[in-house]
Design a protein around this motif. Structure first.
Motif, PDB file in Angstrom:
ATOM      1  N   ALA A 124      22.613 -53.634  19.759  1.00  0.00           N
ATOM      2  CA  ALA A 124      23.992 -54.070  20.011  1.00  0.00           C
ATOM      3  C   ALA A 124      24.962 -53.350  19.077  1.00  0.00           C
ATOM      4  N   LEU A 125      24.515 -53.102  17.844  1.00  0.00           N
ATOM      5  CA  LEU A 125      25.396 -52.444  16.866  1.00  0.00           C
ATOM      6  C   LEU A 125      25.676 -50.982  17.221  1.00  0.00           C
ATOM      7  N   LEU A 126      24.807 -50.386  18.037  1.00  0.00           N
ATOM      8  CA  LEU A 126      25.023 -48.981  18.419  1.00  0.00           C
ATOM      9  C   LEU A 126      25.763 -48.859  19.748  1.00  0.00           C
ATOM     10  N   ASP A 127      26.116 -50.004  20.346  1.00  0.00           N
ATOM     11  CA  ASP A 127      26.795 -49.987  21.644  1.00  0.00           C
ATOM     12  C   ASP A 127      28.252 -49.562  21.440  1.00  0.00           C
ATOM     13  N   GLN A 128      28.581 -48.365  21.917  1.00  0.00           N
ATOM     14  CA  GLN A 128      29.927 -47.810  21.698  1.00  0.00           C
ATOM     15  C   GLN A 128      30.992 -48.530  22.521  1.00  0.00           C
ATOM     16  N   ASN A 129      30.562 -49.423  23.420  1.00  0.00           N
ATOM     17  CA  ASN A 129      31.534 -50.251  24.144  1.00  0.00           C
ATOM     18  C   ASN A 129      31.832 -51.548  23.405  1.00  0.00           C
ATOM     19  N   ILE A 130      31.137 -51.773  22.295  1.00  0.00           N
ATOM     20  CA  ILE A 130      31.383 -52.987  21.501  1.00  0.00           C
ATOM     21  C   ILE A 130      31.976 -52.608  20.143  1.00  0.00           C
ATOM     22  N   VAL A 131      31.288 -51.731  19.439  1.00  0.00           N
ATOM     23  CA  VAL A 131      31.746 -51.293  18.111  1.00  0.00           C
ATOM     24  C   VAL A 131      31.721 -49.763  18.071  1.00  0.00           C
ATOM     25  N   ALA A 132      32.763 -49.156  18.623  1.00  0.00           N
ATOM     26  CA  ALA A 132      32.821 -47.699  18.700  1.00  0.00           C
ATOM     27  C   ALA A 132      32.937 -47.104  17.302  1.00  0.00           C
ATOM     28  N   GLY A 133      32.096 -46.121  17.038  1.00  0.00           N
ATOM     29  CA  GLY A 133      32.121 -45.450  15.736  1.00  0.00           C
ATOM     30  C   GLY A 133      30.929 -45.789  14.864  1.00  0.00           C
ATOM     31  N   VAL A 134      30.264 -46.917  15.170  1.00  0.00           N
ATOM     32  CA  VAL A 134      29.090 -47.290  14.378  1.00  0.00           C
ATOM     33  C   VAL A 134      27.904 -46.447  14.839  1.00  0.00           C
ATOM     34  N   GLY A 135      27.247 -45.819  13.894  1.00  0.00           N
ATOM     35  CA  GLY A 135      26.051 -45.036  14.185  1.00  0.00           C
ATOM     36  C   GLY A 135      24.879 -45.559  13.376  1.00  0.00           C
ATOM     37  N   ASN A 136      23.837 -44.757  13.303  1.00  0.00           N
ATOM     38  CA  ASN A 136      22.584 -45.246  12.732  1.00  0.00           C
ATOM     39  C   ASN A 136      22.661 -45.568  11.237  1.00  0.00           C
ATOM     40  N   LYS A 137      23.435 -44.790  10.493  1.00  0.00           N
ATOM     41  CA  LYS A 137      23.557 -45.081   9.055  1.00  0.00           C
ATOM     42  C   LYS A 137      24.259 -46.419   8.855  1.00  0.00           C
ATOM     43  N   ILE A 138      25.420 -46.567   9.493  1.00  0.00           N
ATOM     44  CA  ILE A 138      26.197 -47.802   9.318  1.00  0.00           C
ATOM     45  C   ILE A 138      25.381 -48.993   9.803  1.00  0.00           C
ATOM     46  N   LYS A 139      24.705 -48.831  10.937  1.00  0.00           N
ATOM     47  CA  LYS A 139      23.871 -49.910  11.480  1.00  0.00           C
ATOM     48  C   LYS A 139      22.867 -50.407  10.448  1.00  0.00           C
ATOM     49  N   ASN A 140      22.091 -49.490   9.894  1.00  0.00           N
ATOM     50  CA  ASN A 140      21.056 -49.886   8.935  1.00  0.00           C
ATOM     51  C   ASN A 140      21.652 -50.525   7.688  1.00  0.00           C
ATOM     52  N   GLU A 141      22.742 -49.972   7.204  1.00  0.00           N
ATOM     53  CA  GLU A 141      23.322 -50.464   5.955  1.00  0.00           C
ATOM     54  C   GLU A 141      23.963 -51.845   6.121  1.00  0.00           C
ATOM     55  N   VAL A 142      24.653 -52.077   7.252  1.00  0.00           N
ATOM     56  CA  VAL A 142      25.288 -53.399   7.406  1.00  0.00           C
ATOM     57  C   VAL A 142      24.241 -54.488   7.623  1.00  0.00           C
ATOM     58  N   LEU A 143      23.156 -54.156   8.322  1.00  0.00           N
ATOM     59  CA  LEU A 143      22.091 -55.152   8.510  1.00  0.00           C
ATOM     60  C   LEU A 143      21.464 -55.513   7.164  1.00  0.00           C
ATOM     61  N   PHE A 144      21.327 -54.520   6.299  1.00  0.00           N
ATOM     62  CA  PHE A 144      20.787 -54.800   4.963  1.00  0.00           C
ATOM     63  C   PHE A 144      21.781 -55.633   4.148  1.00  0.00           C
ATOM     64  N   ARG A 145      23.051 -55.231   4.169  1.00  0.00           N
ATOM     65  CA  ARG A 145      24.054 -55.971   3.388  1.00  0.00           C
ATOM     66  C   ARG A 145      24.120 -57.434   3.796  1.00  0.00           C
ATOM     67  N   ARG A 146      24.071 -57.690   5.113  1.00  0.00           N
ATOM     68  CA  ARG A 146      24.195 -59.074   5.600  1.00  0.00           C
ATOM     69  C   ARG A 146      22.824 -59.735   5.750  1.00  0.00           C
ATOM     70  N   GLN A 147      21.781 -59.058   5.345  1.00  0.00           N
ATOM     71  CA  GLN A 147      20.411 -59.603   5.307  1.00  0.00           C
ATOM     72  C   GLN A 147      19.933 -60.104   6.668  1.00  0.00           C
ATOM     73  N   ILE A 148      20.133 -59.251   7.669  1.00  0.00           N
ATOM     74  CA  ILE A 148      19.673 -59.567   9.023  1.00  0.00           C
ATOM     75  C   ILE A 148      18.636 -58.525   9.447  1.00  0.00           C
ATOM     76  N   HIS A 149      17.512 -59.002   9.931  1.00  0.00           N
ATOM     77  CA  HIS A 149      16.423 -58.128  10.382  1.00  0.00           C
ATOM     78  C   HIS A 149      16.854 -57.423  11.682  1.00  0.00           C
ATOM     79  N   PRO A 150      16.591 -56.121  11.805  1.00  0.00           N
ATOM     80  CA  PRO A 150      17.075 -55.381  12.988  1.00  0.00           C
ATOM     81  C   PRO A 150      16.513 -55.866  14.315  1.00  0.00           C
ATOM     82  N   GLU A 151      15.344 -56.515  14.298  1.00  0.00           N
ATOM     83  CA  GLU A 151      14.759 -56.987  15.563  1.00  0.00           C
ATOM     84  C   GLU A 151      15.238 -58.384  15.953  1.00  0.00           C
ATOM     85  N   SER A 152      16.184 -58.933  15.220  1.00  0.00           N
ATOM     86  CA  SER A 152      16.733 -60.247  15.577  1.00  0.00           C
ATOM     87  C   SER A 152      17.410 -60.174  16.938  1.00  0.00           C
TER      88      SER A 152
END
Ligand SMILES: [Zn+2]
Length: 248
Positions: free
Chosen positions: A141-169
């Motif tokens: 969902a975080l890589l969906d450019q129709n929801i959050v345009a501009g977010v790519g793989n680096k930002i995805k991984n880092e925000v999930l870590f910052r907010r302590q959410i597992h990527p497979e949630s």
């Protein structure tokens, strides 16, 4: 693949071409009417998510660097030129990218409020769009450019870590306040990333992306290709919570 902040950084580097006239347009991109572009004044450069937009009075040229796109400012690279624009005061050349000639007004084509680096970005709407597909993995969902345009793989991984959410949630299992905080983190990190790009320090700041150890727990990070898109996830299964239905 460049993410939104890298495109804004590129836009800044090209800002001295705004107001200048194209003296030569060339390349192997078939969809560009080169002779029409020559002689036109560049009115503005905008970004939308991972796209760069060269705005002329009657049309726009859109550049998407996709996976392996490259560019050179006032120089050339030893590869096939996709699109080059030369002005009196310099030139920019793009390689291995997608280019598109757009005649429609941009406001008809783009919903600027889904671009995390745009001032009109609306986090609440992004959350609503996400929860409308509750069985989607949050890392997709975080890589969906129709929801959050501009977010790519680096930002995805880092925000999930910052907010302590597992990527497979699953999106629908994550409490809405945590989803909102995650989206806000995309905005915060994108702005920070842009600042780091400007300082030339962006590679010094990643906590999990291409890293080996969790900075919180000092245990090894996991690296897995998750979901249909199979993009790499870097995460800690000790401090990032997995949100799944109770019956799983
Ligand atoms: Zn950890």
């Amino acid at each position: 693949m460049p993410e939104g902040p890298q495109m804004v950084f590129l836009k800044d580097q090209l800002s001295h071409f705004v107001g200048e006239t194209v003296v030569e347009a060339k390349g192997r991109e078939k969809g560009i009417p080169y002779e029409l572009v020559e002689g036109q004044a560049l009115v503005d450069i905008k970004t939308f998510g991972k796209e760069l937009l060269f705005c002329f009075p009657q049309f726009t040229i859109r550049i998407h660097l996709v996976l392996f796109g490259k560019y050179a400012i006032d120089s050339t690279l030893n590869r096939a030129l996709q699109l080059g624009l030369a002005f009196e005061n310099g030139e920019v050349n793009f390689y291995a990218c997608n280019c598109r000639f757009i005649e429609e007004p941009l406001d008809n084509m783009y919903d600027w409020s889904i671009d995390v680096l745009h001032k009109s970005f609306e986090a609440k709407r992004a959350v609503e769009k996400m929860v409308s597909k509750p069985t989607q993995l949050i890392c997709e969902a975080l890589l969906d450019q129709n929801i959050v345009a501009g977010v790519g793989n680096k930002i995805k991984n880092e925000v999930l870590f910052r907010r302590q959410i597992h990527p497979e949630s699953l999106v629908g299992e994550i409490p809405v306040d945590k989803l909102e905080a995650l989206i806000e983190e995309c905005v915060t990190l994108s702005s920070e990333y842009l600042e780091w790009k400007r300082e030339g320090t962006d590679n010094d700041h990643w906590k999990v992306y291409k890293k080996k150890e969790c900075p919180r727990d000092h245990v090894p990070l996991l690296k897995e290709k998750i979901g249909k898109s199979a993009r790499s996830c870097y995460f800690c299964d000790k401090c990032q919570q997995l949100y799944l239905p109770d019956n799983l």
